[in-house]
Design an enzyme around this catalytic site. Structure first.
Site, mmCIF file in Angstrom:
data_model
loop_
_atom_site.group_PDB
_atom_site.id
_atom_site.type_symbol
_atom_site.label_atom_id
_atom_site.label_comp_id
_atom_site.label_asym_id
_atom_site.label_seq_id
_atom_site.Cartn_x
_atom_site.Cartn_y
_atom_site.Cartn_z
ATOM 1 C CG ASP A 72 83.407 -99.396 -82.589
ATOM 2 O OD1 ASP A 72 83.259 -100.539 -83.052
ATOM 3 O OD2 ASP A 72 82.486 -98.575 -82.473
ATOM 4 C CE1 TYR A 77 78.224 -94.416 -83.624
ATOM 5 C CE2 TYR A 77 80.562 -94.932 -83.555
ATOM 6 C CZ TYR A 77 79.265 -95.279 -83.294
ATOM 7 O OH TYR A 77 78.992 -96.478 -82.675
ATOM 8 C CE LYS A 106 79.647 -99.778 -84.289
ATOM 9 N NZ LYS A 106 80.726 -98.773 -84.192
ATOM 10 C CG HIS A 139 75.113 -98.713 -86.413
ATOM 11 N ND1 HIS A 139 75.833 -97.567 -86.684
ATOM 12 C CD2 HIS A 139 75.061 -98.798 -85.075
ATOM 13 C CE1 HIS A 139 76.178 -96.994 -85.541
ATOM 14 N NE2 HIS A 139 75.720 -97.723 -84.560
#
Length: 344
Positions: A72, A77, A106, A139
């Site tokens: 994932d 990130y 996302k 997200h």
């Protein structure tokens, strides 16, 4: 016999024996769930949130090497390029194949404008060095100004907030990504029940997945019911609790830590495994797909081995018994609530 006991007893046995920190047993095959698209999603995945550059390559490489087949990711990130290097090495060297690994990314809130959705997906594909995503999630159901600071540092003036029309407009652009073959399925993350219910009234393509925080102190019963009724797969992240929750000495009323729960510790001792493995096995046994996260090779392996911990009906009932809820009035990113709203 309670409903949860019946569920646990009705599930296939997850392994011939409990996984132990001291004893080894044969690993069972990874279970999958069938999405409303017909795709089979592996139930246990490796999350990459808060995995720092310089660490995430090694953790993803190790995860793929030992048998994880679900990773994932997310643009925000800020580590997808390094994950892409790990993917390329694993696929080119024969450790695994692209078609055998479920990869999620996302769409970040700063890319919700219609003209930004496609390029954002293409950027993730380029960084991850893959031709398609198995799943692409919205997200959060809120929009921020494009180019705003990273999460936790966003200026209030850059928060454009939530509107029902906005999420539908973004979703329609995500539907086009499926038509283009860039993604196999689309879904959402961090919606409240009300937002998800309204969203479903306004759209054509139903989300395949709703990914939210879930653990013994935040069990999301009503959200699970809504997802089940509407044919959306509920998926859990932070099964050991939210890692960004403030320390107890900072928040006087902070909820207990999952890893310090005495009941989970008793169950772990009973099965000869860790508390973390019990928390993971609880959701896995109930058929809830979930994401674990670590950059430590030993813990990555232990988290995967949790699928072979066999919890009985009494264990499931004990863990599923209501615990103290998160305190009200805290920002959702701190209390564990989802949806970008205040809690309570």
């Amino acid at each position: 016999m309670s409903f949860l006991t019946k569920v646990a007893r009705g599930m296939p046995r997850i392994g011939a024996a409990a996984t132990s920190r001291h004893h080894h047993c044969e690993s069972s095959a990874m279970k999958t769930v069938t999405l409303n698209t017909g795709a089979e999603m592996p139930m246990l995945g490796l999350g990459t949130w808060l995995s720092k550059p310089g660490e995430v390559h090694a953790s993803v490489s190790e995860a793929l090497r030992i048998g994880y087949n679900h990773i994932d990711c997310a643009h925000v990130y800020y580590n997808e390029n390094e994950i892409g290097v790990a993917f390329d090495a694993a696929f080119s060297s024969g450790v695994t194949k692209r078609e055998d690994v479920w990869i999620t990314s996302k769409l970040w809130c700063g890319d919700f404008a219609p003209e930004d959705v496609g390029p954002a997906c293409e950027r993730s594909l380029k960084d991850l060095q893959i031709p398609y995503l198995d799943l692409y999630l919205m997200h959060w159901p809120i929009r921020i100004r494009k180019g705003a600071a990273e999460p936790g540092k966003i200026d209030p003036k850059d928060q454009l907030g939530y509107s029902r029309d906005m999420v539908v407009e973004t979703w329609r652009e995500m539907e086009k990504l499926v038509d283009r073959g860039l993604v196999r399925a689309i879904g959402v993350s961090n919606f409240t029940e009300k937002k998800l219910f309204n969203f479903l009234e306004d759209i054509k393509t139903k989300p395949a997945v709703h990914q939210v925080e879930c653990h013994p102190y935040f069990q999301q019963g009503r959200m699970k019911e809504l997802c089940q009724k509407t044919g959306i797969q509920f998926q859990s992240y932070s099964p050991l609790g939210a890692p960004d929750r403030p320390p107890r000495n900072v928040e006087v009323n902070a909820p207990p830590l999952v890893m310090e729960d005495p009941q989970l510790a008793e169950i772990a001792a009973k099965h000869g495994c860790s508390v973390a493995q019990v928390a993971i096995a609880w959701q896995y046994t109930l058929g809830v797909p979930l994401l674990t996260k670590s950059v430590n090779a030993e813990r990555i392996a232990q988290n995967l081995a949790a699928k072979d911990v066999h919890l009985d009906g009494a264990d499931i009932d004990a863990i599923s018994h209501p615990r103290s809820p998160p305190p009200t009035g805290l920002p959702c990113s701190r209390s564990g609530r989802t949806g970008g709203e205040r809690c309570g």
